[in-house]
Write a protein that holds these residues in place. Structure first.
Motif, PDB file in Angstrom:
ATOM      1  N   CYS A   1     -11.759  39.427  20.051  1.00 53.92           N
ATOM      2  CA  CYS A   1     -10.391  39.431  19.737  1.00 53.92           C
ATOM      3  C   CYS A   1      -9.737  40.784  19.344  1.00 53.92           C
ATOM      4  O   CYS A   1     -10.190  40.908  17.957  1.00 53.92           O
ATOM      5  CB  CYS A   1      -9.825  38.094  19.236  1.00 53.92           C
ATOM      6  SG  CYS A   1      -8.115  37.902  18.961  1.00 53.92           S
ATOM      7  N   LYS A   2      -8.982  41.430  19.737  1.00 47.69           N
ATOM      8  CA  LYS A   2      -8.371  42.594  19.149  1.00 47.69           C
ATOM      9  C   LYS A   2      -7.539  42.159  17.897  1.00 47.69           C
ATOM     10  O   LYS A   2      -7.294  42.858  16.926  1.00 47.69           O
ATOM     11  CB  LYS A   2      -7.579  43.297  19.996  1.00 47.69           C
ATOM     12  CG  LYS A   2      -8.451  44.035  21.273  1.00 47.69           C
ATOM     13  CD  LYS A   2      -7.659  44.947  21.969  1.00 47.69           C
ATOM     14  CE  LYS A   2      -8.328  45.485  23.158  1.00 47.69           C
ATOM     15  NZ  LYS A   2      -8.683  44.875  24.179  1.00 47.69           N
ATOM     16  N   GLY A   3      -7.069  40.978  17.937  1.00 42.28           N
ATOM     17  CA  GLY A   3      -5.983  40.574  17.142  1.00 42.28           C
ATOM     18  C   GLY A   3      -6.760  40.082  15.748  1.00 42.28           C
ATOM     19  O   GLY A   3      -6.100  40.467  14.709  1.00 42.28           O
ATOM     20  N   CYS A   4      -7.592  39.300  15.761  1.00 42.72           N
ATOM     21  CA  CYS A   4      -8.220  38.593  14.671  1.00 42.72           C
ATOM     22  C   CYS A   4      -9.610  39.178  14.380  1.00 42.72           C
ATOM     23  O   CYS A   4     -10.229  39.081  13.172  1.00 42.72           O
ATOM     24  CB  CYS A   4      -8.334  37.078  14.867  1.00 42.72           C
ATOM     25  SG  CYS A   4      -9.355  36.403  15.916  1.00 42.72           S
TER      26      CYS A   4
ATOM     27  N   TRP B   1     -15.227  35.065   8.507  1.00 44.16           N
ATOM     28  CA  TRP B   1     -13.994  35.823   7.655  1.00 44.16           C
ATOM     29  C   TRP B   1     -14.696  37.059   7.172  1.00 44.16           C
ATOM     30  O   TRP B   1     -14.131  37.947   7.040  1.00 44.16           O
ATOM     31  CB  TRP B   1     -13.423  34.772   6.653  1.00 44.16           C
ATOM     32  CG  TRP B   1     -12.199  33.909   7.114  1.00 44.16           C
ATOM     33  CD1 TRP B   1     -11.869  32.763   7.603  1.00 44.16           C
ATOM     34  CD2 TRP B   1     -10.793  34.473   7.135  1.00 44.16           C
ATOM     35  NE1 TRP B   1     -10.677  32.480   7.699  1.00 44.16           N
ATOM     36  CE2 TRP B   1      -9.772  33.555   7.585  1.00 44.16           C
ATOM     37  CE3 TRP B   1     -10.318  35.916   6.945  1.00 44.16           C
ATOM     38  CZ2 TRP B   1      -8.531  33.673   7.849  1.00 44.16           C
ATOM     39  CZ3 TRP B   1      -8.799  35.982   7.276  1.00 44.16           C
ATOM     40  CH2 TRP B   1      -8.151  35.128   7.391  1.00 44.16           C
ATOM     41  N   ARG B   2     -15.643  36.682   6.611  1.00 42.09           N
ATOM     42  CA  ARG B   2     -16.382  37.859   5.711  1.00 42.09           C
ATOM     43  C   ARG B   2     -16.946  38.857   6.474  1.00 42.09           C
ATOM     44  O   ARG B   2     -16.422  40.184   6.358  1.00 42.09           O
ATOM     45  CB  ARG B   2     -17.695  37.323   5.092  1.00 42.09           C
ATOM     46  CG  ARG B   2     -18.389  38.553   4.353  1.00 42.09           C
ATOM     47  CD  ARG B   2     -19.501  38.039   3.274  1.00 42.09           C
ATOM     48  NE  ARG B   2     -20.187  39.075   2.711  1.00 42.09           N
ATOM     49  CZ  ARG B   2     -19.700  40.087   1.846  1.00 42.09           C
ATOM     50  NH1 ARG B   2     -18.483  40.088   1.646  1.00 42.09           N
ATOM     51  NH2 ARG B   2     -20.412  41.038   1.654  1.00 42.09           N
TER      52      ARG B   2
ATOM     53  N   ASP C   1     -13.174  45.366   9.650  1.00 42.02           N
ATOM     54  CA  ASP C   1     -12.008  45.823   9.339  1.00 42.02           C
ATOM     55  C   ASP C   1     -11.362  46.689  10.567  1.00 42.02           C
ATOM     56  O   ASP C   1     -10.963  47.604  10.603  1.00 42.02           O
ATOM     57  CB  ASP C   1     -12.020  46.786   8.169  1.00 42.02           C
ATOM     58  CG  ASP C   1     -10.617  47.281   7.617  1.00 42.02           C
ATOM     59  OD1 ASP C   1      -9.626  46.228   7.768  1.00 42.02           O
ATOM     60  OD2 ASP C   1     -10.418  48.394   7.267  1.00 42.02           O
ATOM     61  N   THR C   2     -11.684  46.088  11.607  1.00 43.65           N
ATOM     62  CA  THR C   2     -11.246  46.635  13.037  1.00 43.65           C
ATOM     63  C   THR C   2     -10.084  46.143  13.748  1.00 43.65           C
ATOM     64  O   THR C   2      -9.650  46.407  14.364  1.00 43.65           O
ATOM     65  CB  THR C   2     -12.491  46.846  13.878  1.00 43.65           C
ATOM     66  OG1 THR C   2     -13.061  45.709  14.202  1.00 43.65           O
ATOM     67  CG2 THR C   2     -13.512  47.727  13.359  1.00 43.65           C
ATOM     68  N   ALA C   3      -9.840  44.663  13.361  1.00 36.76           N
ATOM     69  CA  ALA C   3      -9.083  43.785  13.907  1.00 36.76           C
ATOM     70  C   ALA C   3      -7.531  44.180  13.539  1.00 36.76           C
ATOM     71  O   ALA C   3      -7.377  44.594  12.508  1.00 36.76           O
ATOM     72  CB  ALA C   3      -9.227  42.246  13.796  1.00 36.76           C
TER      73      ALA C   3
ATOM     74  N   ARG D   1      -5.377  42.436  12.614  1.00 32.90           N
ATOM     75  CA  ARG D   1      -4.762  41.468  11.420  1.00 32.90           C
ATOM     76  C   ARG D   1      -4.895  42.533  10.357  1.00 32.90           C
ATOM     77  O   ARG D   1      -4.296  42.285   9.208  1.00 32.90           O
ATOM     78  CB  ARG D   1      -5.637  40.150  11.413  1.00 32.90           C
ATOM     79  CG  ARG D   1      -6.803  40.180  10.112  1.00 32.90           C
ATOM     80  CD  ARG D   1      -7.186  38.757  10.141  1.00 32.90           C
ATOM     81  NE  ARG D   1      -6.359  37.634  10.323  1.00 32.90           N
ATOM     82  CZ  ARG D   1      -5.561  37.397   9.218  1.00 32.90           C
ATOM     83  NH1 ARG D   1      -5.395  37.984   8.092  1.00 32.90           N
ATOM     84  NH2 ARG D   1      -4.956  36.215   9.209  1.00 32.90           N
ATOM     85  N   PHE D   2      -5.986  43.423  10.130  1.00 31.90           N
ATOM     86  CA  PHE D   2      -6.243  44.389   8.941  1.00 31.90           C
ATOM     87  C   PHE D   2      -5.565  45.422   9.095  1.00 31.90           C
ATOM     88  O   PHE D   2      -6.177  46.681   9.543  1.00 31.90           O
ATOM     89  CB  PHE D   2      -7.583  44.261   8.804  1.00 31.90           C
ATOM     90  CG  PHE D   2      -8.440  43.143   8.588  1.00 31.90           C
ATOM     91  CD1 PHE D   2      -8.331  42.422   7.513  1.00 31.90           C
ATOM     92  CD2 PHE D   2      -9.270  42.701   9.776  1.00 31.90           C
ATOM     93  CE1 PHE D   2      -8.952  41.030   7.349  1.00 31.90           C
ATOM     94  CE2 PHE D   2     -10.047  41.457   9.446  1.00 31.90           C
ATOM     95  CZ  PHE D   2      -9.834  40.639   8.376  1.00 31.90           C
ATOM     96  N   ASN D   3      -4.180  45.644   9.146  1.00 33.99           N
ATOM     97  CA  ASN D   3      -3.345  46.651   9.175  1.00 33.99           C
ATOM     98  C   ASN D   3      -2.944  47.270  10.326  1.00 33.99           C
ATOM     99  O   ASN D   3      -1.969  47.991  10.448  1.00 33.99           O
ATOM    100  CB  ASN D   3      -3.964  47.805   8.044  1.00 33.99           C
ATOM    101  CG  ASN D   3      -3.888  47.271   6.770  1.00 33.99           C
ATOM    102  OD1 ASN D   3      -3.070  46.375   6.003  1.00 33.99           O
ATOM    103  ND2 ASN D   3      -4.813  47.638   5.699  1.00 33.99           N
ATOM    104  N   LYS D   4      -3.835  46.963  11.434  1.00 33.48           N
ATOM    105  CA  LYS D   4      -3.566  47.667  12.644  1.00 33.48           C
ATOM    106  C   LYS D   4      -2.234  47.211  13.143  1.00 33.48           C
ATOM    107  O   LYS D   4      -1.216  48.096  13.620  1.00 33.48           O
ATOM    108  CB  LYS D   4      -4.680  47.518  13.685  1.00 33.48           C
ATOM    109  CG  LYS D   4      -6.081  47.921  13.184  1.00 33.48           C
ATOM    110  CD  LYS D   4      -6.221  49.257  13.015  1.00 33.48           C
ATOM    111  CE  LYS D   4      -7.695  49.488  12.517  1.00 33.48           C
ATOM    112  NZ  LYS D   4      -7.993  49.613  11.331  1.00 33.48           N
TER     113      LYS D   4
END
Length: 150
Positions: A88-91, A113-114, A120-122, A124-127
């Motif tokens: 998933c690109k989102g999460c 989660w870890r 850090d590519t989703a 959800r992580f600032n993208k």
């Protein structure tokens, strides 16, 4: 079987330190002592993970109490696995993780989660936040006349 990372043990200890601070600077709450024993053994044996199966009962209860305060799912309601993506690109979860999430154990969810946090590519992580900021630049807040003409 899923395993719990040492940083989750640290987070649970800190949760309990805040929730039940030491009254004298020496005495620890039972939850902290239980988790600290697991943590100390992990450090002594140079282990980053501990198997959820062998977790001592009281330490497990303390860890689960902390776990219940964490977000359950990394979903941001932009699921590209429903469009055929393997991840998933989102999460950042895999198709299998998205499908089996409700049946996963707390330790399994924390492993996921870890992994997605470390990758850090989703979005959800600032993208997604970066895209929202870019959209603000295109549509500034100072546009006051939003009514159609006429």
């Amino acid at each position: 079987m899923a395993a719990i990372h040492i940083t989750d043990i640290e987070a649970a200890i800190n949760f309990w330190r805040e929730k039940k601070p030491s009254p004298d600077g020496i005495t620890l709450a039972p939850e902290i002592r239980d988790l600290a024993e697991v943590y100390a053994l992990m450090v002594y044996h140079h282990e980053d993970y501990v198997d959820e199966v062998g977790f001592p009962k009281d330490a497990w209860a303390a860890w689960l109490a902390w776990y219940e305060t964490t977000p359950d799912t990394p979903c941001i309601a932009i699921c590209s696995t429903s469009q055929g993506d393997d991840e998933c690109k989102g999460c950042g979860r895999t198709f299998g993780e998205v499908q089996h999430w409700p049946a996963m154990t707390p330790a399994g969810k924390r492993e996921t989660w870890r992994r997605i946090t470390m990758e850090d590519t989703a979005w959800r992580f600032n993208k997604y936040a970066e895209r929202a900021r870019e959209a603000e630049q295109v549509w500034p807040d100072d546009v006051t006349d939003t009514k159609p003409p006429g």
